[in-house]
Design a protein around this motif. Structure first.
Motif, PDB file in Angstrom:
ATOM      1  N   ILE A  12       0.845  -1.199   0.000  1.00  0.00           N
ATOM      2  CA  ILE A  12       0.000   0.000   0.000  1.00  0.00           C
ATOM      3  C   ILE A  12       0.882   1.251   0.000  1.00  0.00           C
ATOM      4  O   ILE A  12       0.628   2.207  -0.730  1.00  0.00           O
ATOM      5  CB  ILE A  12      -0.970  -0.007   1.201  1.00  0.00           C
ATOM      6  N   GLN A  18      -2.215  -0.714  -9.782  1.00  0.00           N
ATOM      7  CA  GLN A  18      -3.224  -1.619  -9.223  1.00  0.00           C
ATOM      8  C   GLN A  18      -3.332  -2.963  -9.947  1.00  0.00           C
ATOM      9  O   GLN A  18      -3.728  -3.952  -9.363  1.00  0.00           O
ATOM     10  CB  GLN A  18      -4.599  -0.940  -9.223  1.00  0.00           C
ATOM     11  N   GLN A  57      -4.134  -4.576  -6.501  1.00  0.00           N
ATOM     12  CA  GLN A  57      -5.522  -4.283  -6.160  1.00  0.00           C
ATOM     13  C   GLN A  57      -6.109  -5.335  -5.228  1.00  0.00           C
ATOM     14  O   GLN A  57      -6.722  -5.004  -4.216  1.00  0.00           O
ATOM     15  CB  GLN A  57      -6.368  -4.185  -7.425  1.00  0.00           C
ATOM     16  N   LYS A  58      -5.911  -6.607  -5.536  1.00  0.00           N
ATOM     17  CA  LYS A  58      -6.463  -7.666  -4.689  1.00  0.00           C
ATOM     18  C   LYS A  58      -5.843  -7.647  -3.299  1.00  0.00           C
ATOM     19  O   LYS A  58      -6.533  -7.821  -2.292  1.00  0.00           O
ATOM     20  CB  LYS A  58      -6.250  -9.030  -5.340  1.00  0.00           C
ATOM     21  N   CYS A  60      -4.439  -5.062  -1.693  1.00  0.00           N
ATOM     22  CA  CYS A  60      -4.733  -3.842  -0.942  1.00  0.00           C
ATOM     23  C   CYS A  60      -6.209  -3.649  -0.628  1.00  0.00           C
ATOM     24  O   CYS A  60      -6.552  -3.051   0.390  1.00  0.00           O
ATOM     25  CB  CYS A  60      -4.208  -2.626  -1.702  1.00  0.00           C
ATOM     26  N   GLU A  61      -7.097  -4.150  -1.496  1.00  0.00           N
ATOM     27  CA  GLU A  61      -8.525  -3.911  -1.290  1.00  0.00           C
ATOM     28  C   GLU A  61      -9.224  -5.013  -0.495  1.00  0.00           C
ATOM     29  O   GLU A  61     -10.287  -4.788   0.056  1.00  0.00           O
ATOM     30  CB  GLU A  61      -9.222  -3.698  -2.633  1.00  0.00           C
ATOM     31  N   ASN A  62      -8.644  -6.197  -0.456  1.00  0.00           N
ATOM     32  CA  ASN A  62      -9.238  -7.277   0.323  1.00  0.00           C
ATOM     33  C   ASN A  62      -8.762  -7.210   1.768  1.00  0.00           C
ATOM     34  O   ASN A  62      -7.830  -6.494   2.101  1.00  0.00           O
ATOM     35  CB  ASN A  62      -8.870  -8.637  -0.276  1.00  0.00           C
TER      36      ASN A  62
END
Length: 176
Positions: A12, A18, A57-58, A60-62
């Motif tokens: 992050i 991403q 993306q996976k 950091c967002e999960n």
């Protein structure tokens, strides 16, 4: 768990694209597995590398649980078979090595008991994305682990903010 937290916070903080792949690489002592196969008197390294690969993306967002449960934790040999021997890359990689049992604190130079044994800073000259888990004792004599991390100042500030948020939240969603 420590590795997963640091990997996610570091990713992050460095803000990679991403859609790009990011990976965590963990050096594993393979000597217990291959000790009987090593020649008598061999004192060199015997290690394997496990890897987890996902997109920025996976990761950091999960939830942190996602990173813990990644199904791609495999020895590099397995990954090479599956992917047709991909080239080894350190790009967008975070490498960790646990040296807490390496015995650095037991080295005796006859100057007294060591208070620290490990690298002077996080990273290596040829690869700044590496951290070593180093044994430590606090002022109360309690055992702990120091993990030096080397990042540019603005990136380190983001890393500290992410890690602080994670430590304050104390919620980890995982089925493990």
């Amino acid at each position: 768990l420590l590795t997963t937290c640091l990997w996610r916070c570091r990713t992050i903080a460095i803000q990679p694209d991403q859609n790009k792949e990011v990976r965590i690489l963990c050096l594993i002592n393979a000597r217990p597995k291959f000790n009987r196969l090593l020649p008598i008197g061999y004192y060199g390294n015997a290690f394997a590398i496990s890897a987890a690969v996902t997109t920025t993306q996976k990761l950091c967002e999960n939830s942190l649980g996602y990173a813990l449960e990644l199904e791609h934790m495999q020895l590099v040999a397995d990954l090479m078979v599956i992917r047709g021997r991909p080239s080894f890359t350190m790009v967008r990689s975070y490498l960790v090595s646990n040296v807490t049992r390496a015995g650095f604190r037991e080295v005796d130079f006859e100057w007294g008991k060591a208070t620290y044994g490990g690298p002077a800073k996080g990273g290596l000259p040829f690869f700044p994305g590496v951290s070593f888990y180093i044994p430590s004792k606090n002022g109360l004599g309690e055992d702990g682990i120091i993990v030096p991390i080397c990042l540019p100042t603005p990136t380190m500030e983001r890393f500290v903010k992410e890690l602080d948020g994670l430590l304050r939240d104390k919620t980890i969603v995982s089925s493990l």
